[in-house]
Design a protein around this motif. Structure first.
Motif, PDB file in Angstrom:
ATOM      1  N   ASP A 125      -5.611  18.824 -20.260  1.00  0.00           N
ATOM      2  CA  ASP A 125      -4.271  18.227 -20.364  1.00  0.00           C
ATOM      3  C   ASP A 125      -4.134  17.561 -21.736  1.00  0.00           C
ATOM      4  O   ASP A 125      -4.840  16.601 -22.072  1.00  0.00           O
ATOM      5  CB  ASP A 125      -4.118  17.192 -19.239  1.00  0.00           C
ATOM      6  CG  ASP A 125      -2.726  16.574 -19.202  1.00  0.00           C
ATOM      7  OD1 ASP A 125      -2.132  16.347 -20.287  1.00  0.00           O
ATOM      8  OD2 ASP A 125      -2.244  16.295 -18.099  1.00  0.00           O
ATOM      9  N   GLN A 126      -3.213  18.067 -22.535  1.00  0.00           N
ATOM     10  CA  GLN A 126      -3.059  17.572 -23.911  1.00  0.00           C
ATOM     11  C   GLN A 126      -2.746  16.077 -23.943  1.00  0.00           C
ATOM     12  O   GLN A 126      -3.237  15.356 -24.812  1.00  0.00           O
ATOM     13  CB  GLN A 126      -1.944  18.331 -24.625  1.00  0.00           C
ATOM     14  CG  GLN A 126      -2.214  19.833 -24.708  1.00  0.00           C
ATOM     15  CD  GLN A 126      -1.378  20.520 -25.767  1.00  0.00           C
ATOM     16  OE1 GLN A 126      -0.713  19.868 -26.573  1.00  0.00           O
ATOM     17  NE2 GLN A 126      -1.443  21.834 -25.807  1.00  0.00           N
ATOM     18  N   ASP A 127      -1.912  15.620 -23.006  1.00  0.00           N
ATOM     19  CA  ASP A 127      -1.533  14.210 -23.008  1.00  0.00           C
ATOM     20  C   ASP A 127      -2.751  13.312 -22.778  1.00  0.00           C
ATOM     21  O   ASP A 127      -2.862  12.226 -23.354  1.00  0.00           O
ATOM     22  CB  ASP A 127      -0.476  13.938 -21.920  1.00  0.00           C
ATOM     23  CG  ASP A 127       0.843  14.659 -22.220  1.00  0.00           C
ATOM     24  OD1 ASP A 127       1.075  14.985 -23.399  1.00  0.00           O
ATOM     25  OD2 ASP A 127       1.614  14.889 -21.278  1.00  0.00           O
ATOM     26  N   GLU A 128      -3.656  13.771 -21.915  1.00  0.00           N
ATOM     27  CA  GLU A 128      -4.881  12.988 -21.677  1.00  0.00           C
ATOM     28  C   GLU A 128      -5.691  12.872 -22.969  1.00  0.00           C
ATOM     29  O   GLU A 128      -6.228  11.813 -23.303  1.00  0.00           O
ATOM     30  CB  GLU A 128      -5.738  13.663 -20.598  1.00  0.00           C
ATOM     31  CG  GLU A 128      -5.088  13.756 -19.219  1.00  0.00           C
ATOM     32  CD  GLU A 128      -5.256  12.489 -18.392  1.00  0.00           C
ATOM     33  OE1 GLU A 128      -5.673  11.437 -18.942  1.00  0.00           O
ATOM     34  OE2 GLU A 128      -4.962  12.544 -17.176  1.00  0.00           O
ATOM     35  N   LEU A 129      -5.792  13.991 -23.691  1.00  0.00           N
ATOM     36  CA  LEU A 129      -6.592  13.969 -24.922  1.00  0.00           C
ATOM     37  C   LEU A 129      -5.911  13.148 -26.012  1.00  0.00           C
ATOM     38  O   LEU A 129      -6.592  12.481 -26.806  1.00  0.00           O
ATOM     39  CB  LEU A 129      -6.874  15.401 -25.392  1.00  0.00           C
ATOM     40  CG  LEU A 129      -7.774  16.197 -24.429  1.00  0.00           C
ATOM     41  CD1 LEU A 129      -7.948  17.636 -24.897  1.00  0.00           C
ATOM     42  CD2 LEU A 129      -9.143  15.524 -24.279  1.00  0.00           C
ATOM     43  N   VAL A 130      -4.600  13.177 -26.056  1.00  0.00           N
ATOM     44  CA  VAL A 130      -3.870  12.313 -27.004  1.00  0.00           C
ATOM     45  C   VAL A 130      -4.226  10.850 -26.730  1.00  0.00           C
ATOM     46  O   VAL A 130      -4.498  10.069 -27.658  1.00  0.00           O
ATOM     47  CB  VAL A 130      -2.345  12.544 -26.895  1.00  0.00           C
ATOM     48  CG1 VAL A 130      -1.580  11.443 -27.625  1.00  0.00           C
ATOM     49  CG2 VAL A 130      -1.979  13.912 -27.460  1.00  0.00           C
ATOM     50  N   GLU A 131      -4.281  10.489 -25.463  1.00  0.00           N
ATOM     51  CA  GLU A 131      -4.624   9.098 -25.111  1.00  0.00           C
ATOM     52  C   GLU A 131      -6.046   8.744 -25.508  1.00  0.00           C
ATOM     53  O   GLU A 131      -6.318   7.636 -25.985  1.00  0.00           O
ATOM     54  CB  GLU A 131      -4.454   8.879 -23.604  1.00  0.00           C
ATOM     55  CG  GLU A 131      -3.026   8.549 -23.202  1.00  0.00           C
ATOM     56  CD  GLU A 131      -2.941   8.151 -21.735  1.00  0.00           C
ATOM     57  OE1 GLU A 131      -3.826   7.409 -21.258  1.00  0.00           O
ATOM     58  OE2 GLU A 131      -1.996   8.596 -21.069  1.00  0.00           O
ATOM     59  N   VAL A 132      -6.972   9.674 -25.282  1.00  0.00           N
ATOM     60  CA  VAL A 132      -8.364   9.437 -25.675  1.00  0.00           C
ATOM     61  C   VAL A 132      -8.446   9.170 -27.178  1.00  0.00           C
ATOM     62  O   VAL A 132      -9.126   8.239 -27.637  1.00  0.00           O
ATOM     63  CB  VAL A 132      -9.251  10.648 -25.293  1.00  0.00           C
ATOM     64  CG1 VAL A 132     -10.594  10.596 -26.013  1.00  0.00           C
ATOM     65  CG2 VAL A 132      -9.457  10.700 -23.780  1.00  0.00           C
ATOM     66  N   LEU A 133      -7.751  10.008 -27.939  1.00  0.00           N
ATOM     67  CA  LEU A 133      -7.769   9.858 -29.399  1.00  0.00           C
ATOM     68  C   LEU A 133      -7.126   8.546 -29.821  1.00  0.00           C
ATOM     69  O   LEU A 133      -7.637   7.842 -30.708  1.00  0.00           O
ATOM     70  CB  LEU A 133      -7.072  11.055 -30.048  1.00  0.00           C
ATOM     71  CG  LEU A 133      -7.823  12.395 -29.874  1.00  0.00           C
ATOM     72  CD1 LEU A 133      -6.879  13.578 -30.056  1.00  0.00           C
ATOM     73  CD2 LEU A 133      -9.000  12.479 -30.842  1.00  0.00           C
ATOM     74  N   ALA A 134      -6.012   8.211 -29.173  1.00  0.00           N
ATOM     75  CA  ALA A 134      -5.314   6.969 -29.525  1.00  0.00           C
ATOM     76  C   ALA A 134      -6.212   5.761 -29.261  1.00  0.00           C
ATOM     77  O   ALA A 134      -6.213   4.792 -30.039  1.00  0.00           O
ATOM     78  CB  ALA A 134      -4.012   6.873 -28.733  1.00  0.00           C
ATOM     79  N   ALA A 135      -6.979   5.827 -28.179  1.00  0.00           N
ATOM     80  CA  ALA A 135      -7.869   4.708 -27.853  1.00  0.00           C
ATOM     81  C   ALA A 135      -8.954   4.526 -28.907  1.00  0.00           C
ATOM     82  O   ALA A 135      -9.561   3.456 -29.013  1.00  0.00           O
ATOM     83  CB  ALA A 135      -8.501   4.924 -26.476  1.00  0.00           C
ATOM     84  N   LEU A 136      -9.202   5.594 -29.686  1.00  0.00           N
ATOM     85  CA  LEU A 136     -10.171   5.503 -30.784  1.00  0.00           C
ATOM     86  C   LEU A 136      -9.482   5.137 -32.093  1.00  0.00           C
ATOM     87  O   LEU A 136     -10.112   5.149 -33.156  1.00  0.00           O
ATOM     88  CB  LEU A 136     -10.912   6.839 -30.945  1.00  0.00           C
ATOM     89  CG  LEU A 136     -11.784   7.252 -29.757  1.00  0.00           C
ATOM     90  CD1 LEU A 136     -12.278   8.682 -29.941  1.00  0.00           C
ATOM     91  CD2 LEU A 136     -12.980   6.301 -29.608  1.00  0.00           C
ATOM     92  N   GLY A 137      -8.179   4.844 -32.025  1.00  0.00           N
ATOM     93  CA  GLY A 137      -7.448   4.448 -33.224  1.00  0.00           C
ATOM     94  C   GLY A 137      -6.991   5.626 -34.066  1.00  0.00           C
ATOM     95  O   GLY A 137      -6.707   5.474 -35.258  1.00  0.00           O
ATOM     96  N   LEU A 138      -6.909   6.807 -33.448  1.00  0.00           N
ATOM     97  CA  LEU A 138      -6.548   8.020 -34.180  1.00  0.00           C
ATOM     98  C   LEU A 138      -5.135   8.466 -33.813  1.00  0.00           C
ATOM     99  O   LEU A 138      -4.586   8.062 -32.786  1.00  0.00           O
ATOM    100  CB  LEU A 138      -7.551   9.133 -33.838  1.00  0.00           C
ATOM    101  CG  LEU A 138      -9.004   8.822 -34.195  1.00  0.00           C
ATOM    102  CD1 LEU A 138      -9.955   9.767 -33.486  1.00  0.00           C
ATOM    103  CD2 LEU A 138      -9.215   8.876 -35.711  1.00  0.00           C
ATOM    104  N   ASP A 139      -4.573   9.335 -34.642  1.00  0.00           N
ATOM    105  CA  ASP A 139      -3.248   9.889 -34.372  1.00  0.00           C
ATOM    106  C   ASP A 139      -3.420  11.100 -33.452  1.00  0.00           C
ATOM    107  O   ASP A 139      -3.585  12.233 -33.904  1.00  0.00           O
ATOM    108  CB  ASP A 139      -2.588  10.289 -35.692  1.00  0.00           C
ATOM    109  CG  ASP A 139      -1.163  10.807 -35.493  1.00  0.00           C
ATOM    110  OD1 ASP A 139      -0.804  11.180 -34.344  1.00  0.00           O
ATOM    111  OD2 ASP A 139      -0.417  10.834 -36.477  1.00  0.00           O
TER     112      ASP A 139
END
Lengths: 212, 212
Positions: A125-139
């Protein structure tokens, strides 16, 4: 400094355990880790398997899930069985390769494994991975777009999977030392690090029975 | 006193390693061992395998032999690859069941494994097994004759193999605790003994990664 290649697949249960342990075990031995995501699907397909062997062989699968539960409990690690299993780790693997260049592959990979095997969520799920990345301070949005579109990233994951097969890999996690020794399975992590440091096994194995 | 069932197959490479280690590991924990030979052939056949998976899947087989070499060297244990592999352990397993009643199953089983995986000899050869028994001070000829003829011994091995399948076994070695926990593989020996003693895993597993 000695190093070891850590080959892992995001759908792989024991890769989750290894990802949680490897940096600590390696650091204690003065060994560095190269995180190398790859895809098991093509390798399994070449062996005639159309799914995970844990699905194809029910007794083996049942004991694998129990084994995971026991070990995760012993580690104090949360564990939940994802549905469906195995999951599709293609996008996560492409993102991880970008992370290898940018220095965030290890925390990203651990976060994906926890999303899948602790929270029981869908890592395709792309949205889940976007959240994972955001939690690491990434875009996250930009990175997911790039992972979906960048031909170099796609080609690199194919090449890594081919390199894994060429190195003799047939499962995950696997560890390969600089002198080419292949160790398969989370339960071989300590031996792989021992070998990377010493060129042989020194402390990981017990003495044989000496009675007649 | 807590006990553990040690299920093994004479053709199994990792059963050799476990047979060499289990009495020492169990004694240190105050756990007793019940040696239970069985046949993997019928269990593999039920999974659709006509030979050892190490033969059916060449990459897996190649790494298994290398893994064995490394671990045996680390244990200071002699190791030679038998030809053919897998060997026929039927007669040895029947003899071992007689030995279970008469108190010599453990040293007999270790001697058979060493004949096969250290000396590289054929354990289906009756003369070899007569010699193994004689070296233990037993009447080898009489015991081999009995193992070949005794219907109760034959029926018991069939029943043990059925019990193994019913307990969920799918490979060897396997360990089953009194409360029914199944552990598969030589690399799970310590966990099985830990569980037999404590009812959970206490010391066999490392802490998870704590970094973000």
């Amino acid at each position: 400094m000695a190093s070891v290649d850590f080959w892992y697949e995001f759908a792989s249960t024991y890769s989750y355990l290894a990802a949680e342990r490897i940096e600590t075990v390696a650091a204690e031995a003065g060994v560095t880790v190269r995180w190398r995501p790859f895809l098991l699907g093509p390798i399994f397909a070449a062996q005639g398997w159309t799914s995970s062997p844990f699905n194809l062989y029910p007794a083996k699968g049942a004991n694998m899930w129990r084994d995971l539960e026991r070990i995760a409990a012993g580690m104090g690690l949360p564990f939940g069985r994802p549905d469906p299993f195995p999951q599709n780790g293609l996008l996560a693997a492409r993102l991880a390769l970008i992370g290898a260049d940018e220095g965030w592959i290890a925390p990203f990979s651990r976060a994906v494994f926890r999303l899948e095997f602790a929270a029981g969520r869908d890592i395709s799920d792309q949205d889940e991975l976007v959240e994972v990345l955001a939690a690491l301070g990434l875009d996250g949005v930009a990175l997911v777009d790039r992972a979906n579109a960048d031909k170099d990233v796609k080609a690199r994951l194919r090449a890594e999977t081919e390199a894994a097969a060429a190195a003799g890999l047939y499962g995950a996690p696997s560890f390969v030392t600089e002198d080419g020794e292949l160790f398969w399975g989370n339960d071989r992590l300590e031996q792989a690090i021992d070998w990377a440091r010493n060129g042989r096994l020194t402390t990981s194995v017990a003495a044989p029975e000496t009675r007649p």
